[in-house]
Design an enzyme around this catalytic site. Structure first.
Site, PDB file in Angstrom:
ATOM      1  N   ARG A  87       0.886  -1.172   0.000  1.00 26.68           N
ATOM      2  CA  ARG A  87       0.000   0.000   0.000  1.00 26.68           C
ATOM      3  C   ARG A  87       0.920   1.218   0.000  1.00 26.68           C
ATOM      4  O   ARG A  87       1.554   1.523   1.013  1.00 26.68           O
ATOM      5  CB  ARG A  87      -0.889  -0.030   1.243  1.00 26.68           C
ATOM      6  CG  ARG A  87      -1.960   1.052   1.318  1.00 26.68           C
ATOM      7  CD  ARG A  87      -2.804   0.823   2.563  1.00 26.68           C
ATOM      8  NE  ARG A  87      -3.777   1.863   2.785  1.00 26.68           N
ATOM      9  CZ  ARG A  87      -5.050   1.819   2.359  1.00 26.68           C
ATOM     10  NH1 ARG A  87      -5.452   0.776   1.659  1.00 26.68           N
ATOM     11  NH2 ARG A  87      -5.884   2.794   2.619  1.00 26.68           N
TER      12      ARG A  87
ATOM     13  N   ASP B 286     -16.588   8.535  -2.655  1.00 29.39           N
ATOM     14  CA  ASP B 286     -15.402   8.234  -1.866  1.00 29.39           C
ATOM     15  C   ASP B 286     -14.949   9.536  -1.218  1.00 29.39           C
ATOM     16  O   ASP B 286     -15.562  10.590  -1.418  1.00 29.39           O
ATOM     17  CB  ASP B 286     -14.318   7.652  -2.782  1.00 29.39           C
ATOM     18  CG  ASP B 286     -13.078   7.193  -2.030  1.00 29.39           C
ATOM     19  OD1 ASP B 286     -13.173   6.929  -0.818  1.00 29.39           O
ATOM     20  OD2 ASP B 286     -12.002   7.104  -2.652  1.00 29.39           O
TER      21      ASP B 286
ATOM     22  N   CYS C   6     -16.237   3.194  -0.046  1.00 28.03           N
ATOM     23  CA  CYS C   6     -15.151   2.313   0.404  1.00 28.03           C
ATOM     24  C   CYS C   6     -14.757   2.547   1.861  1.00 28.03           C
ATOM     25  O   CYS C   6     -14.042   1.732   2.439  1.00 28.03           O
ATOM     26  CB  CYS C   6     -13.949   2.440  -0.516  1.00 28.03           C
ATOM     27  SG  CYS C   6     -13.100   4.028  -0.450  1.00 28.03           S
TER      28      CYS C   6
END
Length: 354
Positions: A141, A263, A303
């Site tokens: 990530r 988002d 999300c």
């Protein structure tokens, strides 16, 4: 944002060939399967065909059914380890990867910026080569997608994008599984995105048409998706016969939508832009007024984490909101990715309708 699509695709192809040859050297020819993903990287959904995306979703459904609903124990990752490199904090990506890999009998190792500094104390090339000798896969990530490209080029094990500045493929797989469970299929659905032209949107744009979904996108001027990805999306839409709309009007985008998606407006690393962004996104909050323009069977996805300016409580906590099922499915889809890239396991469940 600098991004050379042609070079990226060429690197991905060369890396895939290299890993395929190495895998055959150690394990012999792969099993004859209609879809074979073992040894592949997952950096972007653009590199996956429609059949491969459906296979990953089928795998997720299979694992969820066998493990969660039937209570079976499937130690498919027994004896395997996963290196988890996180430059950015995370709740869902970390938990889904750690608990999912462990549930399959594997050992996840979580590494933060306090443990490993990509390209600082040690080069990305050296890091990739060391991890390839100690672990079976890397989930990273990161801030820069180019770092993932380099890691994938140098590693001899699968590299998985846990989020980058360009894409968030694991999130979108979870979104698609959630929609498949709710609607019984994906083909013909219309997804409406209202918000920032960010990495999550990019992953939808590079995959929705392959599964037969139409896409309507509303972003403020100056916050549009990456132009190069827009061109890819236009090509996909033409190839698969789906509809694509890009606009600055949220209500126009919401017209006849089956799925309303948004988002964060302020991603990690953009905190200094908060005041400017809040001003630019005025009028982009998803509310029940927005939903009036959508189809009667509309649903809502986010999300997470969510902020009230992005979507109000009435929509977020409504029966149409699938956000917590969506969050859970992060676990089953990431498990599906691990199993697909690291084993020869085939789903036992009957293939769902897509």
């Amino acid at each position: 944002m600098l991004f050379n699509v042609r070079n990226f695709v060429n690197v991905a192809k060369l890396t895939g060939i290299r890993k395929q040859l190495l895998r055959q050297f150690w394990s012999g020819p792969p099993a004859q399967m209609s879809v074979h993903l073992k040894g592949r990287d997952l950096l972007t959904l653009q590199n996956y065909t429609a059949d491969e995306l459906k296979h990953l979703l089928w795998m997720a459904s299979d694992l969820k059914q066998r493990i969660k609903h039937k209570g079976e124990y499937l130690p498919l990752m027994q004896g395997k380890s996963l290196a988890m490199i996180f430059e950015k904090r995370s709740t869902r990506t970390r938990l889904s990867a750690e608990t999912g890999f462990a549930l399959l009998g594997g050992h996840p190792s979580f590494l933060t910026t306090q443990d490993i500094h990509l390209g600082i104390n040690e080069s990305l090339t050296d890091t990739a080569r060391v991890l390839s000798r100690m672990t079976n896969a890397v989930l990273a990530r990161v801030y820069k997608h180019n770092d993932l490209d380099l890691m994938a080029k140098e590693a001899t094990i699968p590299v998985i994008n846990g989020l980058s500045d360009l894409y968030h493929p694991l999130q979108i797989l979870a979104d698609y599984l959630t929609l498949q469970e709710h609607y019984g299929g994906l083909n013909g659905l219309t997804i409406t995105w209202i918000g920032d032209g960010n990495n999550v949107l990019h992953s939808i744009m590079t995959s929705a048409a392959k599964l037969g979904m139409h896409l309507r996108i509303a972003t403020p001027r100056g916050f549009e998706p990456d132009l190069r990805i827009t061109k890819i999306t236009e090509q996909n839409s033409k190839e698969y016969g789906t509809k694509l709309l890009l606009t600055t009007d949220p209500l126009e985008a919401a017209d006849s939508a089956n799925v309303l998606v948004t988002d964060t407006w302020i991603s990690m690393g953009q905190e200094e832009e908060k005041k400017e962004r809040l001003k630019a996104f005025k009028g982009y909050q998803i509310t029940m007024q927005t939903a009036k323009y959508a189809a009667s069977n509309w649903t809502f996805l986010h999300c997470l984490p969510r902020k009230p300016e992005e979507v109000d409580d009435e929509v977020f906590y409504s029966p149409q909101s699938l956000v917590f099922q969506e969050a859970e499915n992060r676990k089953w889809t990431i498990m599906a990715v691990m199993v697909s890239l690291l084993t020869d396991y085939s789903p036992q469940l009957q293939k769902p309708t897509f």
